[in-house]
Design a protein around this motif. Structure first.
Motif, PDB file in Angstrom:
ATOM      1  N   GLY A  33      96.609 -14.537 -37.219  1.00 57.71           N
ATOM      2  CA  GLY A  33      97.016 -15.467 -36.169  1.00 57.71           C
ATOM      3  C   GLY A  33      95.968 -16.534 -35.923  1.00 57.71           C
ATOM      4  O   GLY A  33      96.296 -17.707 -35.726  1.00 57.71           O
ATOM      5  N   PHE A  34      94.703 -16.150 -35.951  1.00 58.35           N
ATOM      6  CA  PHE A  34      93.626 -17.115 -35.717  1.00 58.35           C
ATOM      7  C   PHE A  34      93.601 -18.183 -36.802  1.00 58.35           C
ATOM      8  O   PHE A  34      93.387 -19.361 -36.505  1.00 58.35           O
ATOM      9  CB  PHE A  34      92.275 -16.395 -35.649  1.00 58.35           C
ATOM     10  N   ALA A  35      93.822 -17.792 -38.053  1.00 53.01           N
ATOM     11  CA  ALA A  35      93.791 -18.763 -39.149  1.00 53.01           C
ATOM     12  C   ALA A  35      94.883 -19.822 -38.993  1.00 53.01           C
ATOM     13  O   ALA A  35      94.624 -21.028 -39.125  1.00 53.01           O
ATOM     14  CB  ALA A  35      93.939 -18.042 -40.488  1.00 53.01           C
ATOM     15  N   ILE A  36      96.086 -19.386 -38.687  1.00 48.89           N
ATOM     16  CA  ILE A  36      97.179 -20.350 -38.512  1.00 48.89           C
ATOM     17  C   ILE A  36      96.986 -21.145 -37.227  1.00 48.89           C
ATOM     18  O   ILE A  36      97.233 -22.355 -37.185  1.00 48.89           O
ATOM     19  CB  ILE A  36      98.543 -19.634 -38.528  1.00 48.89           C
ATOM     20  N   GLY A  37      96.525 -20.495 -36.159  1.00 45.92           N
ATOM     21  CA  GLY A  37      96.249 -21.214 -34.915  1.00 45.92           C
ATOM     22  C   GLY A  37      95.170 -22.264 -35.090  1.00 45.92           C
ATOM     23  O   GLY A  37      95.243 -23.348 -34.510  1.00 45.92           O
ATOM     24  N   ALA A  38      94.159 -21.954 -35.910  1.00 45.32           N
ATOM     25  CA  ALA A  38      93.103 -22.934 -36.180  1.00 45.32           C
ATOM     26  C   ALA A  38      93.652 -24.134 -36.943  1.00 45.32           C
ATOM     27  O   ALA A  38      93.291 -25.283 -36.652  1.00 45.32           O
ATOM     28  CB  ALA A  38      91.968 -22.280 -36.958  1.00 45.32           C
ATOM     29  N   ALA A  39      94.525 -23.884 -37.902  1.00 42.25           N
ATOM     30  CA  ALA A  39      95.131 -24.999 -38.644  1.00 42.25           C
ATOM     31  C   ALA A  39      95.976 -25.873 -37.723  1.00 42.25           C
ATOM     32  O   ALA A  39      95.933 -27.108 -37.799  1.00 42.25           O
ATOM     33  CB  ALA A  39      95.984 -24.449 -39.792  1.00 42.25           C
ATOM     34  N   VAL A  40      96.723 -25.250 -36.830  1.00 39.52           N
ATOM     35  CA  VAL A  40      97.523 -26.007 -35.862  1.00 39.52           C
ATOM     36  C   VAL A  40      96.598 -26.778 -34.917  1.00 39.52           C
ATOM     37  O   VAL A  40      96.854 -27.935 -34.570  1.00 39.52           O
ATOM     38  CB  VAL A  40      98.474 -25.077 -35.083  1.00 39.52           C
ATOM     39  N   GLY A  41      95.505 -26.148 -34.509  1.00 40.13           N
ATOM     40  CA  GLY A  41      94.555 -26.822 -33.620  1.00 40.13           C
ATOM     41  C   GLY A  41      93.915 -28.035 -34.267  1.00 40.13           C
ATOM     42  O   GLY A  41      93.734 -29.072 -33.620  1.00 40.13           O
ATOM     43  N   PHE A  42      93.562 -27.921 -35.542  1.00 41.73           N
ATOM     44  CA  PHE A  42      92.993 -29.066 -36.249  1.00 41.73           C
ATOM     45  C   PHE A  42      94.009 -30.185 -36.394  1.00 41.73           C
ATOM     46  O   PHE A  42      93.681 -31.362 -36.269  1.00 41.73           O
ATOM     47  CB  PHE A  42      92.501 -28.662 -37.638  1.00 41.73           C
ATOM     48  N   ALA A  43      95.252 -29.829 -36.661  1.00 40.10           N
ATOM     49  CA  ALA A  43      96.260 -30.840 -36.939  1.00 40.10           C
ATOM     50  C   ALA A  43      96.804 -31.514 -35.682  1.00 40.10           C
ATOM     51  O   ALA A  43      97.070 -32.719 -35.698  1.00 40.10           O
ATOM     52  CB  ALA A  43      97.417 -30.213 -37.720  1.00 40.10           C
ATOM     53  N   LEU A  45      97.917 -26.075 -28.214  1.00 43.86           N
ATOM     54  CA  LEU A  45      98.071 -24.871 -27.400  1.00 43.86           C
ATOM     55  C   LEU A  45      99.544 -24.569 -27.121  1.00 43.86           C
ATOM     56  O   LEU A  45      99.972 -23.419 -27.201  1.00 43.86           O
ATOM     57  CB  LEU A  45      97.293 -25.010 -26.098  1.00 43.86           C
ATOM     58  N   HIS A  46     100.328 -25.594 -26.845  1.00 44.38           N
ATOM     59  CA  HIS A  46     101.766 -25.396 -26.608  1.00 44.38           C
ATOM     60  C   HIS A  46     102.458 -24.910 -27.880  1.00 44.38           C
ATOM     61  O   HIS A  46     103.277 -23.987 -27.832  1.00 44.38           O
ATOM     62  CB  HIS A  46     102.415 -26.690 -26.129  1.00 44.38           C
ATOM     63  N   ILE A  47     102.104 -25.519 -28.988  1.00 45.89           N
ATOM     64  CA  ILE A  47     102.718 -25.133 -30.261  1.00 45.89           C
ATOM     65  C   ILE A  47     102.336 -23.706 -30.621  1.00 45.89           C
ATOM     66  O   ILE A  47     103.176 -22.902 -31.018  1.00 45.89           O
ATOM     67  CB  ILE A  47     102.304 -26.126 -31.369  1.00 45.89           C
ATOM     68  N   ALA A  48     101.055 -23.372 -30.471  1.00 46.20           N
ATOM     69  CA  ALA A  48     100.596 -22.025 -30.842  1.00 46.20           C
ATOM     70  C   ALA A  48     101.182 -20.963 -29.921  1.00 46.20           C
ATOM     71  O   ALA A  48     101.510 -19.859 -30.374  1.00 46.20           O
ATOM     72  CB  ALA A  48      99.076 -21.971 -30.816  1.00 46.20           C
ATOM     73  N   ALA A  49     101.312 -21.266 -28.641  1.00 40.21           N
ATOM     74  CA  ALA A  49     101.894 -20.287 -27.718  1.00 40.21           C
ATOM     75  C   ALA A  49     103.356 -20.013 -28.070  1.00 40.21           C
ATOM     76  O   ALA A  49     103.792 -18.855 -28.108  1.00 40.21           O
ATOM     77  CB  ALA A  49     101.764 -20.774 -26.279  1.00 40.21           C
ATOM     78  N   LEU A  50     104.104 -21.059 -28.342  1.00 38.44           N
ATOM     79  CA  LEU A  50     105.503 -20.867 -28.742  1.00 38.44           C
ATOM     80  C   LEU A  50     105.610 -20.164 -30.090  1.00 38.44           C
ATOM     81  O   LEU A  50     106.486 -19.309 -30.293  1.00 38.44           O
ATOM     82  CB  LEU A  50     106.231 -22.208 -28.779  1.00 38.44           C
TER      83      LEU A  50
END
Length: 140
Positions: free
Chosen positions: A69-79, A85-90
């Motif tokens: 989860g952290f790896a994908i959340g980090a990619a979303v955070g960078f992008a 945060l909204h995208i990762a929570a959903l």
């Protein structure tokens, strides 16, 4: 040159965020299942089972879920920066729902429900933590 109205731009932004949310949820579950399969094949934890019982496999599984989860959340955070945060929570909610529905549909799913609930929750927490930790780096 085409200039979309503000309403069209917001609809397109929400559409993009929805697509990214679904893709992030799918990617986090896919990475988790792959990494869990690698963990099962490694079998380095088998000697620990005699000593620690079920925790010998549950703790590495939780750490794999958190890292996935952290790896994908980090990619979303960078992008996506501030919207991450909204995208990762959903995406975390979608991944948890998909994981739990998948387990509940199997006949043996009831015996795996608690460990699957822990894995789904940890996967969602990893997505959120990854997006929180990396979204500020984009603006540094």
């Amino acid at each position: 040159m085409f200039t979309p109205s503000s309403r069209t731009a917001s609809v397109l932004r929400y559409l993009l965020e929805g697509i990214v949310t679904i893709c992030a949820a799918y990617a986090s579950v896919a990475i988790f299942t792959w990494a869990l399969g690698q963990l099962a094949m490694a079998r380095f934890w088998e000697p620990w089972v005699r000593q620690f019982g079920v925790l010998a496999i549950e703790i590495p599984s939780v750490l794999v879920a958190l890292a996935s989860g952290f790896a994908i959340g980090a990619a979303v955070g960078f992008a996506f920066g501030r919207r991450a945060l909204h995208i990762a929570a959903l995406a975390g909610v979608l991944a948890a729902i998909a994981w739990l529905v998948g387990v509940a549909t199997y006949p043996e799913g009831e015996s795996l429900l608690w460990s699957s609930a822990i894995a789904a929750t940890t996967l969602a927490v990893g997505l959120v933590l990854g997006s929180i930790c990396t979204r500020r780096i984009r603006y540094a």
